[in-house]
Design a protein around this motif. Structure first.
Motif, PDB file in Angstrom:
ATOM      1  N   LEU A   1       0.817  -1.214   0.000  1.00 44.10           N
ATOM      2  CA  LEU A   1       0.000   0.000   0.000  1.00 44.10           C
ATOM      3  C   LEU A   1       0.849   1.262   0.000  1.00 44.10           C
ATOM      4  CD1 LEU A   1      -2.780  -0.988   2.582  1.00 44.10           C
ATOM      5  CD2 LEU A   1      -2.902  -1.059   0.083  1.00 44.10           C
ATOM      6  N   PHE A   2       2.050   1.180   0.557  1.00 46.40           N
ATOM      7  CA  PHE A   2       2.917   2.360   0.667  1.00 46.40           C
ATOM      8  C   PHE A   2       4.229   2.076  -0.062  1.00 46.40           C
ATOM      9  CE2 PHE A   2       0.105   2.281   4.306  1.00 46.40           C
ATOM     10  CZ  PHE A   2      -0.386   3.571   4.359  1.00 46.40           C
ATOM     11  N   GLU A   3       4.148   1.984  -1.359  1.00 48.75           N
ATOM     12  CA  GLU A   3       5.347   1.718  -2.155  1.00 48.75           C
ATOM     13  C   GLU A   3       6.307   2.900  -2.169  1.00 48.75           C
ATOM     14  OE1 GLU A   3       4.003   0.665  -6.004  1.00 48.75           O
ATOM     15  OE2 GLU A   3       3.048  -1.220  -5.376  1.00 48.75           O
ATOM     16  N   TRP A   4       5.809   4.102  -1.853  1.00 39.77           N
ATOM     17  CA  TRP A   4       6.653   5.295  -1.881  1.00 39.77           C
ATOM     18  C   TRP A   4       7.521   5.415  -0.639  1.00 39.77           C
ATOM     19  CZ3 TRP A   4       5.461   8.097   2.403  1.00 39.77           C
ATOM     20  CH2 TRP A   4       4.190   7.893   2.962  1.00 39.77           C
TER      21      TRP A   4
ATOM     22  N   ILE B   1       7.858   4.794   7.603  1.00 39.59           N
ATOM     23  CA  ILE B   1       8.200   6.204   7.651  1.00 39.59           C
ATOM     24  C   ILE B   1       8.812   6.490   9.018  1.00 39.59           C
ATOM     25  CG2 ILE B   1       6.419   6.958   6.029  1.00 39.59           C
ATOM     26  CD1 ILE B   1       4.730   7.817   8.429  1.00 39.59           C
ATOM     27  N   LYS B   2       9.583   7.544   9.078  1.00 38.31           N
ATOM     28  CA  LYS B   2      10.238   7.916  10.328  1.00 38.31           C
ATOM     29  C   LYS B   2       9.802   9.321  10.712  1.00 38.31           C
ATOM     30  CE  LYS B   2      14.386   6.494  11.098  1.00 38.31           C
ATOM     31  NZ  LYS B   2      15.864   6.305  11.076  1.00 38.31           N
ATOM     32  N   MET B   3       9.380   9.468  11.958  1.00 40.96           N
ATOM     33  CA  MET B   3       8.930  10.753  12.466  1.00 40.96           C
ATOM     34  C   MET B   3       9.965  11.300  13.448  1.00 40.96           C
ATOM     35  SD  MET B   3       5.266  11.852  14.175  1.00 40.96           S
ATOM     36  CE  MET B   3       5.512  10.883  15.662  1.00 40.96           C
TER      37      MET B   3
ATOM     38  N   ASP C   1      11.122   9.194   4.979  1.00 41.23           N
ATOM     39  CA  ASP C   1      11.087   7.752   4.765  1.00 41.23           C
ATOM     40  C   ASP C   1      11.927   7.059   5.830  1.00 41.23           C
ATOM     41  OD1 ASP C   1      13.958   7.285   3.645  1.00 41.23           O
ATOM     42  OD2 ASP C   1      13.168   8.954   2.464  1.00 41.23           O
ATOM     43  N   GLY C   2      11.741   5.770   5.957  1.00 43.83           N
ATOM     44  CA  GLY C   2      12.394   5.040   7.040  1.00 43.83           C
ATOM     45  C   GLY C   2      13.892   4.934   6.911  1.00 43.83           C
TER      46      GLY C   2
END
Length: 271
Positions: free
Chosen positions: A138-141, A151-153, A171-172
């Motif tokens: 679902l999150f290929e980006w 993802i990294k916050m 991104d991670g």
């Protein structure tokens, strides 16, 4: 029968709706929208966050179960899953970013006079990041590993009130230390971080900006002290407490006005 406001409606009263309306008009968020505006989408997502909903279907079912309370919650009807999906894809993210920054500013003013456990007369921040795992299909980006996305916050937390003052989502694969290039530096503030942010060039920029940092050294750190500057009070104390022989060894030659050299000896050594 309870005729008072629901708990969700009381929480929503703290949202500056006039400010949100101006932000929506600034970015044209409701242009061409017929069913679910930006303000209603914010209410729905706030409800989903406060009630720990896990999917769009979960949000729809939970709102449908409270259909009789939608009017008191500020909602007109239950949005369909497809409507929620389209709204999340098409609404401008800058609207909610501007609203979040406005709420953070208001919250920091409210906590400005709150007492802290730290005996420091300055703002103290804690910097860290967290990785949020996502589905790779679902999150290929947002690739992270061969089998999952993430993802990294990166969050800068004001320890007075535990209020986030800066948030950057990447991104991670982004390393933690790179967020120091994006961080707004406040002069006189203290930044507490772990060893993942150890980079001498970037930390020196914090020093040049007038800020202070506290971090941990890595186990394989190879460093040496080039020079050391002692405080003036410590130097004066050591000169006063020095013995006459030691003081005479520390005699300095100072040029006089006539061009000749004169010796300056501590007063205690003269006696």
């Amino acid at each position: 029968m309870n005729v008072g406001k629901t708990l969700f409606a009381q929480v929503m009263e703290f949202v500056p709706w006039k400010t949100l309306t101006r932000i929506i008009e600034r970015y044209g968020g409701d242009a061409g929208v017929r069913t679910l505006g930006c303000a209603d989408l914010f209410r729905v997502m706030a409800f989903a966050q406060l009630t720990w909903r896990e999917s769009l279907r979960d949000i729809e079912v939970c709102l449908a179960a409270n259909r009789g309370k939608l009017f008191h919650m500020g909602l007109k009807n239950v949005p369909a899953r497809s409507t929620l999906s389209d709204a999340l894809n098409l609404r401008d993210w800058r609207i909610y970013h501007a609203l979040a920054m406005r709420l953070i500013t208001r919250a920091r003013v409210l906590y400005a006079s709150e007492a802290r456990d730290l005996d420091v007369d300055a703002t103290v921040y804690a910097l860290d990041s967290t990785t949020i795992d996502l589905c790779l299909s679902l999150f290929e980006w947002a690739p992270f590993r061969t089998t999952k996305a993430a993802i990294k916050m990166h969050t800068l937390l004001d320890l007075r009130g535990a209020i986030p003052a800066f948030i950057h989502v990447s991104d991670g694969k982004m390393h933690d230390v790179r967020v120091l290039d994006l961080l707004p530096i406040e002069a006189g503030a203290f930044y507490i971080m772990d060893r993942g942010y150890l980079d001498f060039a970037r930390l020196f920029k914090l020093h040049q900006a007038g800020a202070f940092f506290v971090t941990r050294a890595k186990r394989n750190l190879n460093a040496r002290r080039v020079y050391s500057v002692r405080p003036i009070a410590a130097r004066a104390s050591s000169a006063i407490n020095a013995s006459p022989s030691t003081a005479s060894m520390r005699r300095r030659t100072i040029p006089s006005r006539s061009g000749a050299s004169a010796s300056k000896i501590p007063s205690r050594a003269k006696r």
